[in-house]
Design an enzyme around this catalytic site. Sequence first.
Site, PDB file in Angstrom:
ATOM      1  N   HIS A  13       0.858  -1.178   0.000  1.00 54.31           N
ATOM      2  CA  HIS A  13       0.000   0.000   0.000  1.00 54.31           C
ATOM      3  C   HIS A  13       0.906   1.244   0.000  1.00 54.31           C
ATOM      4  O   HIS A  13       2.053   1.178   0.445  1.00 54.31           O
ATOM      5  CB  HIS A  13      -0.854   0.122   1.269  1.00 54.31           C
ATOM      6  CG  HIS A  13      -1.766  -1.019   1.577  1.00 54.31           C
ATOM      7  ND1 HIS A  13      -1.335  -2.190   2.144  1.00 54.31           N
ATOM      8  CD2 HIS A  13      -3.117  -1.130   1.448  1.00 54.31           C
ATOM      9  CE1 HIS A  13      -2.375  -2.996   2.344  1.00 54.31           C
ATOM     10  NE2 HIS A  13      -3.461  -2.377   1.929  1.00 54.31           N
TER      11      HIS A  13
ATOM     12  N   ASP B  92       2.282   2.107   3.457  1.00 53.58           N
ATOM     13  CA  ASP B  92       3.288   1.193   4.003  1.00 53.58           C
ATOM     14  C   ASP B  92       4.698   1.687   3.760  1.00 53.58           C
ATOM     15  O   ASP B  92       5.609   1.401   4.529  1.00 53.58           O
ATOM     16  CB  ASP B  92       3.198  -0.195   3.346  1.00 53.58           C
ATOM     17  CG  ASP B  92       1.826  -0.785   3.348  1.00 53.58           C
ATOM     18  OD1 ASP B  92       1.080  -0.516   4.301  1.00 53.58           O
ATOM     19  OD2 ASP B  92       1.493  -1.515   2.397  1.00 53.58           O
TER      20      ASP B  92
END
Length: 431
Positions: A97, A100
């Site tokens: 993501h 992240d």
Amino acid sequence: MTQFFGDIAPLNYDPQSDGLAFRHYNPDAMVAGKRMEDHLRFAVAYWHSFAWPGGDPFGGQTFARPWMDDTMAGARLKADVAFEMFELLNAPYFCFHDADIRPEGASFAESRRNFEEIIDIFEAKMATSKTRLLWGTANLFSNRRFMSGAATNPDPDIYAWSAATVKLCLDATHRLGGENYVLWGGREGYETLLNTDLSQELDHMGRFLAKVVDYKHKIGFKGAILVEPKPQEPTKHQYDYDVATVYGNLKRFGLEGEVQMNIEQGHAILAGHSFEHEIAMAASLGIFGSIDMNRNDYQSGWDTDQFPNNVPEVALAYYEILKAGGFTTGGTNFDAKLRRQSLDPVDLIAAHAGAMDVCARGLKAAAAMLEDGSLEAARAERYAGWQTPAAKAMLDADLATIAARVEAEGLDPQPVSGRQEILENIVNRFV
């Protein structure tokens, strides 16, 4: 090289090893006419492996990772450690993501710059690594701005922010050669109808997904767009509850030929299904794409995201995948995290190695069951009556014609055993 993994050496296939090694996962072993690595297409989840701090609903961070300082220096170190782990595991893929891989900026533009700097690093590392990108996605659920959803949010500015974030992540996925792009609607649902316009939210969700598909074609992204079903948690009434629900939404907006499913084991269980059910349902509807491999603690009743360790359960999942023709652009992403008491770097390597072995055992069992053919023969026998001309004609007949046939032929059908226990015993020969 960083010092995080110390002297841990790259893992090899060594069934007799007493240390860190693969005892069942042999990437080059041939299974059902294909290399095991090409069947399983393993991916490491960036979020759980490198971004999750080890908290739970009752306690905070337990992992003291040197990169968890919410700075760009930490994000660069995290990328270094991630690619070192990919090399240790000989991992063919990873997934991420946006949140992240970069710290949140003071504005969208700053977050974008942080994100793009790490994408530059990924691109450089991938140039000398075997590890590819299975899929990218956007985190549209963690930040407080998404508390009422992203595509379904009542605030049009948050809808706009979400659209801009997906564009950014889809552009990056395309640039890195990602084979899929995933939409995970963790907050796309509602808590109470008292403050919800259900029709408007569903309409906005469908329009949002259509925009993603349109943009995919505009930029020439050849990968699959995947939706990941997710029931109940965290939103009480989740719009993407399970495969069947998502398919209904896709049909409503004419997207069933454009979007496939990324199915997670834990989510299937929370929806009241089995993992193999959701895979088989997606395959039967022509929308199977990829899987997130993990497991839940069945006593806890929530999404615990544990690494898989149940070979019979995994074997039944891969049986349905092999029946469906196997993965194309999809793969096996370990959407799984360490237990918060598993603090050491070696725990991260051992967890993935053990999970890869479990999947390898499941794949071999699934392939052996298919080759044996007993299950498919029993299934064909159970439905053999539908191969007769009279049965086939009945599917196109009206009710009056069928009723007349029942009386004219004096039909008196009797039930036939489904032989479930016998079939379960057949499975147990292989797992």
